[in-house]
Write an enzyme that holds these catalytic residues in place. Structure first.
Site, PDB file in Angstrom:
ATOM      1  N   CYS A   8     -16.670  86.945 -35.480  1.00  0.00           N
ATOM      2  CA  CYS A   8     -16.529  86.667 -34.042  1.00  0.00           C
ATOM      3  C   CYS A   8     -16.490  85.168 -33.764  1.00  0.00           C
ATOM      4  O   CYS A   8     -16.062  84.741 -32.698  1.00  0.00           O
ATOM      5  CB  CYS A   8     -17.654  87.335 -33.256  1.00  0.00           C
ATOM      6  SG  CYS A   8     -19.275  86.943 -33.873  1.00  0.00           S
ATOM      7  N   ARG A  40     -15.170  82.801 -36.158  1.00  0.00           N
ATOM      8  CA  ARG A  40     -14.159  82.054 -36.909  1.00  0.00           C
ATOM      9  C   ARG A  40     -13.089  82.967 -37.492  1.00  0.00           C
ATOM     10  O   ARG A  40     -13.342  84.134 -37.782  1.00  0.00           O
ATOM     11  CB  ARG A  40     -14.801  81.230 -38.036  1.00  0.00           C
ATOM     12  CG  ARG A  40     -15.382  82.020 -39.184  1.00  0.00           C
ATOM     13  CD  ARG A  40     -16.002  81.113 -40.222  1.00  0.00           C
ATOM     14  NE  ARG A  40     -17.135  80.391 -39.664  1.00  0.00           N
ATOM     15  CZ  ARG A  40     -17.212  79.070 -39.584  1.00  0.00           C
ATOM     16  NH1 ARG A  40     -16.238  78.321 -40.044  1.00  0.00           N
ATOM     17  NH2 ARG A  40     -18.271  78.494 -39.062  1.00  0.00           N
ATOM     18  N   SER A  45     -22.480  77.614 -38.783  1.00  0.00           N
ATOM     19  CA  SER A  45     -22.493  78.681 -37.779  1.00  0.00           C
ATOM     20  C   SER A  45     -22.919  78.159 -36.413  1.00  0.00           C
ATOM     21  O   SER A  45     -23.546  77.102 -36.312  1.00  0.00           O
ATOM     22  CB  SER A  45     -23.451  79.787 -38.208  1.00  0.00           C
ATOM     23  OG  SER A  45     -22.985  80.399 -39.377  1.00  0.00           O
ATOM     24  N   THR A  61     -28.000  84.423 -41.046  1.00  0.00           N
ATOM     25  CA  THR A  61     -27.730  84.970 -42.378  1.00  0.00           C
ATOM     26  C   THR A  61     -26.610  86.005 -42.377  1.00  0.00           C
ATOM     27  O   THR A  61     -26.117  86.388 -43.432  1.00  0.00           O
ATOM     28  CB  THR A  61     -28.995  85.626 -42.946  1.00  0.00           C
ATOM     29  OG1 THR A  61     -29.531  86.494 -41.938  1.00  0.00           O
ATOM     30  CG2 THR A  61     -30.042  84.583 -43.300  1.00  0.00           C
ATOM     31  N   GLN A  62     -26.203  86.424 -41.192  1.00  0.00           N
ATOM     32  CA  GLN A  62     -25.178  87.461 -41.095  1.00  0.00           C
ATOM     33  C   GLN A  62     -23.864  87.008 -41.742  1.00  0.00           C
ATOM     34  O   GLN A  62     -23.149  87.800 -42.348  1.00  0.00           O
ATOM     35  CB  GLN A  62     -24.945  87.774 -39.620  1.00  0.00           C
ATOM     36  CG  GLN A  62     -24.253  89.102 -39.382  1.00  0.00           C
ATOM     37  CD  GLN A  62     -23.962  89.315 -37.902  1.00  0.00           C
ATOM     38  OE1 GLN A  62     -24.187  88.419 -37.077  1.00  0.00           O
ATOM     39  NE2 GLN A  62     -23.473  90.473 -37.576  1.00  0.00           N
ATOM     40  N   GLN A 117     -20.683  88.647 -44.106  1.00  0.00           N
ATOM     41  CA  GLN A 117     -19.301  88.669 -43.629  1.00  0.00           C
ATOM     42  C   GLN A 117     -18.352  88.008 -44.634  1.00  0.00           C
ATOM     43  O   GLN A 117     -17.251  88.493 -44.873  1.00  0.00           O
ATOM     44  CB  GLN A 117     -19.214  87.958 -42.267  1.00  0.00           C
ATOM     45  CG  GLN A 117     -19.903  88.752 -41.158  1.00  0.00           C
ATOM     46  CD  GLN A 117     -20.080  87.947 -39.882  1.00  0.00           C
ATOM     47  OE1 GLN A 117     -20.287  86.741 -39.923  1.00  0.00           O
ATOM     48  NE2 GLN A 117     -20.028  88.630 -38.754  1.00  0.00           N
ATOM     49  N   GLY A 129     -34.137  95.536 -16.622  1.00  0.00           N
ATOM     50  CA  GLY A 129     -33.285  94.341 -16.581  1.00  0.00           C
ATOM     51  C   GLY A 129     -32.455  94.201 -17.854  1.00  0.00           C
ATOM     52  O   GLY A 129     -32.706  94.897 -18.850  1.00  0.00           O
ATOM     53  N   MET A 152     -32.300  91.707 -19.922  1.00  0.00           N
ATOM     54  CA  MET A 152     -33.085  91.173 -21.049  1.00  0.00           C
ATOM     55  C   MET A 152     -33.932  92.268 -21.688  1.00  0.00           C
ATOM     56  O   MET A 152     -34.093  92.309 -22.899  1.00  0.00           O
ATOM     57  CB  MET A 152     -33.971  90.023 -20.537  1.00  0.00           C
ATOM     58  CG  MET A 152     -34.688  89.279 -21.630  1.00  0.00           C
ATOM     59  SD  MET A 152     -33.556  88.426 -22.694  1.00  0.00           S
ATOM     60  CE  MET A 152     -33.553  86.838 -21.914  1.00  0.00           C
TER      61      MET A 152
END
Lengths: 427, 284
Positions: free
Chosen positions: A50, A52, A113, A119-120, A124, A195, A197
């Site tokens: 999402c 790059r 990032s 760490t995701q 990827q 809400g 959040m």
């Protein structure tokens, strides 16, 4: 050398352009086919997240110049997505040769990032590599490069604390819940109010294993909307006091003008739950939970200020670790550059050996023709001697070649070898 | 001490010091693998001490367990032998940060004590099976209580930061959850209490076997009274945790405070020469 990255990321390009150029997982096979037709003979890996979109090209076997490959990559992106190249050309960055290992290592380690240290991205990059392998698009160079990138990302993760500490309010809340309860699987989460959040925090809690969700709200329809995706229970707001003892984690985010729960509610709940700890996340402004509840043992109350303070502290800690992580990346990138340079002189070395061997073979045959009375043993001795001679002649230049290649750009050396030994004529 | 014993003893102390240094580096944000290095150094340090005491046993022809150094070494070895597998099994190896520095300090004290009183050994008449069992289980119980105290200290530290809504910092980021700590503390408390009860029972058998050594009023000796008080205290804590929900910071605080007080009282008794049965007419 001929390595190239053409790409766009969160820093170079707005989301509305990035999303038009992204490669969904189910389009990758077709994309690799098209890319192979556009840049024949090149190794390729497409990294699309999402934040790059990058195309890694290895041009060792393609015979293409970097500038030509760059144009082809831009053309491929434009054609495949049906987006005019002018829409993104200014946002595109191109990284070549020596700079590529460092770039990939920074990306895989999360140093490039949006949220530094996340760490995701490591997963990827790994998925992108696997997809490229499945499309038979990974050559020797890209294979070595990506394997090294995974190892660097692992080293950064284990040797620095850059990935430690959450940096968003909702993830800090989940992190604190894990600090109190460890495994969240058997925990009951009460959501008071509904809400955005609160919804985000509940989603994070569920992602970390929380399974029992109960929503209490004055508006039952909104409560149902929040509870439904998680198979949660909806209870009347007025029943909250009676059911409070069931809650391990309470996420409160109502629009109430004053406190809705105080010390007495939690004291009663604690007695009914044998003083097992309760974690209260109060993200409402104005606050829902009277701070006096925190004076009870085994009640851990965190409000929005506390969460933001932790997120900020963790972000600063990550920034402090950034330089250490970057040092690891740069050191490993330097090693990788040496490997790439050694790799780039290999064809010239092989060409030299082949050329001299052909000369040797020709001269040996000529000698045998001039001396027809030689026995088989004598012929074999001459062959061995000529072989040794060629190897001895080549030993030193090859060693020198390899050594020099690790110190500087080897293209001049390769060019010299080609001229000295007439390697291009041999082709 | 023999050359082998001296070498192994010194190595044991160095390894314990190394474990503490590595633990501090980990606590300061060093690589995660440091905690495994720390655990390894603690285990190796205990190994060094075992070799040293084995060599001394062979040289003295009696198990060395009566000097301050011997006692400390036994405590360190048993603590490490419990801590290393226990912390790994419960996935709370980060707590080596709390265990290793204490064991390192004790190692240094033991080394100092060994340098000044290496030659003393147990009187032959004390070396009976009930006494060995009594001393062994007592050391085991104290090691378990020590580890429970470490859990308690870690719990209090972590709970206090969570209460204050303060950022966790690097060390606590790597600590186990409060519930894990509470559970580990509870288990260690139970095991310690059981071991202590066994130690007292073995002590009772020793009393019956060698009553003439201890005198008629052995049960009034300060260390016996202290042992009873300690056992009652820990049994009460264990019972309250099991049946009435005494948990969290209160339990942790009581364990830390209780064990520290008992340790302090033992030190006071030793300093005042009251840690014997001679006080009430015994010979030892």
């Amino acid at each position: 050398m001929s390595l190239l990255v053409a790409g766009l990321n969160h820093a170079s390009c707005p989301l509305e352009v990035r999303e038009r150029l992204a490669f969904p997982a189910d389009s990758l096979a077709a994309a690799y086919q098209r890319l192979a037709a556009t840049v024949p003979g090149a190794g390729a890996v497409i990294l699309s997240t999402c934040n790059r979109v990058e195309i890694y090209l290895s041009l060792y076997d393609s015979g293409l110049a970097a500038s030509a490959a760059q144009e082809k990559a831009v053309g491929f992106l434009a054609d495949f997505h049906g987006v005019p190249a002018d829409c993104f050309r200014d946002n595109l960055y191109v990284i070549e040769d020596d700079a590529v290992p460092g770039h990939l290592f920074r990306v895989a380690s999360g140093l490039d990032s949006l949220v530094v240290g996340e760490t995701q991205i490591h997963g990827q990059v790994h998925d992108a590599y696997l997809a490229a392998r499945a499309a038979d698009s990974v050559d020797k160079v890209l294979n070595g490069l990506f394997q090294r990138a995974f190892s660097v990302a692992k080293a950064v993760r284990t040797d620095t604390a850059i990935g430690e500490g959450k940096v968003s309010v909702s993830s800090v809340a989940v992190d604190l819940a894990v600090s109190i309860f460890g495994d969240l699987a058997a925990r009951t989460v009460f959501v008071v109010g509904s809400g955005d959040m609160a919804g985000l925090t509940v989603r994070h809690l569920v992602e970390h294993g929380a399974q029992r969700i109960t929503v209490a709200n004055r508006d039952m329809a909104r409560a149902t909307r929040l509870a439904q995706p998680y198979g949660g229970e909806v209870i009347a707001f007025d029943a909250l006091g009676d059911r409070l003892h069931e809650a391990d984690i309470i996420v409160s985010s109502t629009a109430a003008p004053g406190f809705i729960l105080d010390r007495s509610h939690f004291a009663a709940a604690l007695r009914r739950r044998a003083h097992q700890p309760m974690f209260v996340i109060d993200i409402a402004v104005p606050r829902d939970i009277n701070p006096d509840a925190a004076t009870l043992d085994n009640v851990y109350l965190c409000d929005i200020d506390g969460l933001q303070k932790s997120a900020q502290a963790n972000l600063e800690a990550r920034r402090r670790e950034f330089d250490r992580a970057l040092e690891i990346v740069e050191r490993k990138a330097a090693n990788c550059r040496e490997w790439l340079r050694r790799l780039s002189v290999e064809p010239a070395i092989a060409g030299m050996a082949k050329k001299l061997d052909a000369i040797r073979e020709r001269e040996v045959e000529r000698t045998f023709a001039e001396l027809p009375d030689l026995t088989d043993d004598e012929r074999e001795a001459i062959r061995r001697m000529s072989d040794r001679l060629v190897r001895r002649i080549l030993d030193r230049p090859i060693a020198h070649f390899k050594h020099e290649a690790t110190r500087e750009d080897p293209s001049a050396l390769v060019h010299l070898a080609r001229r000295l030994f007439g390697l291009d004529e041999a082709r | 001490m023999t050359a082998l014993a001296t070498l192994a003893f010194g190595l044991g102390t160095l390894l314990n010091l190394a474990a503490a240094i590595v633990a501090m580096l980990f606590a300061a944000g060093g690589p995660r693998r440091l905690i495994d290095v720390c655990g390894g150094a603690l285990a190796a340090g205990a190994g060094g001490y075992i070799v040293a005491q084995g060599a001394r046993w062979a040289a003295l022809e009696a198990f060395p367990l009566t000097t301050l150094a011997d006692g400390l070494v036994a405590f360190i070895v048993i603590s490490a032998a419990i801590a290393v597998p226990f912390l790994y099994r419960h996935r709370i190896a980060g707590l080596f940060c709390f265990v290793a520095p204490v064991l390192a300090v004790l190692s240094v004290v033991a080394s100092g004590a060994a340098l000044y009183g290496a030659s003393s050994q147990a009187p032959g008449r004390l070396l009976t099976v009930p006494l060995a069992l009594h001393a062994g289980t007592a050391f085991l119980a104290y090691a378990l209580f020590f580890l429970a105290t470490v859990m308690g200290a870690a719990y209090l530290l972590m709970a206090s930061r969570l209460k204050r809504q303060a950022p966790k910092g690097r060390l606590l980021q790597r600590m186990p959850s409060l519930e894990q700590l509470d559970y580990a503390l509870y288990r260690l408390l139970g095991l310690g209490t059981a071991a202590f009860l066994l130690a007292m029972a073995a002590g009772g058998i020793w009393v019956i076997a060698q009553r003439e050594l201890l005198g008629p009023n052995w049960w009034l000796a300060p260390k016996v009274l202290l042992a009873w008080a300690a056992e009652i205290f820990f049994v009460a804590l264990y019972g309250l945790r099991t049946f009435s929900g005494l948990r969290g910071p209160k339990l942790a605080g009581l364990v830390v405070g209780g064990f520290s007080s008992i340790l302090l009282l033992y030190i006071v008794l030793s300093a005042a020469q009251l840690r014997t049965y001679q006080f009430w007419g015994g010979q030892v």
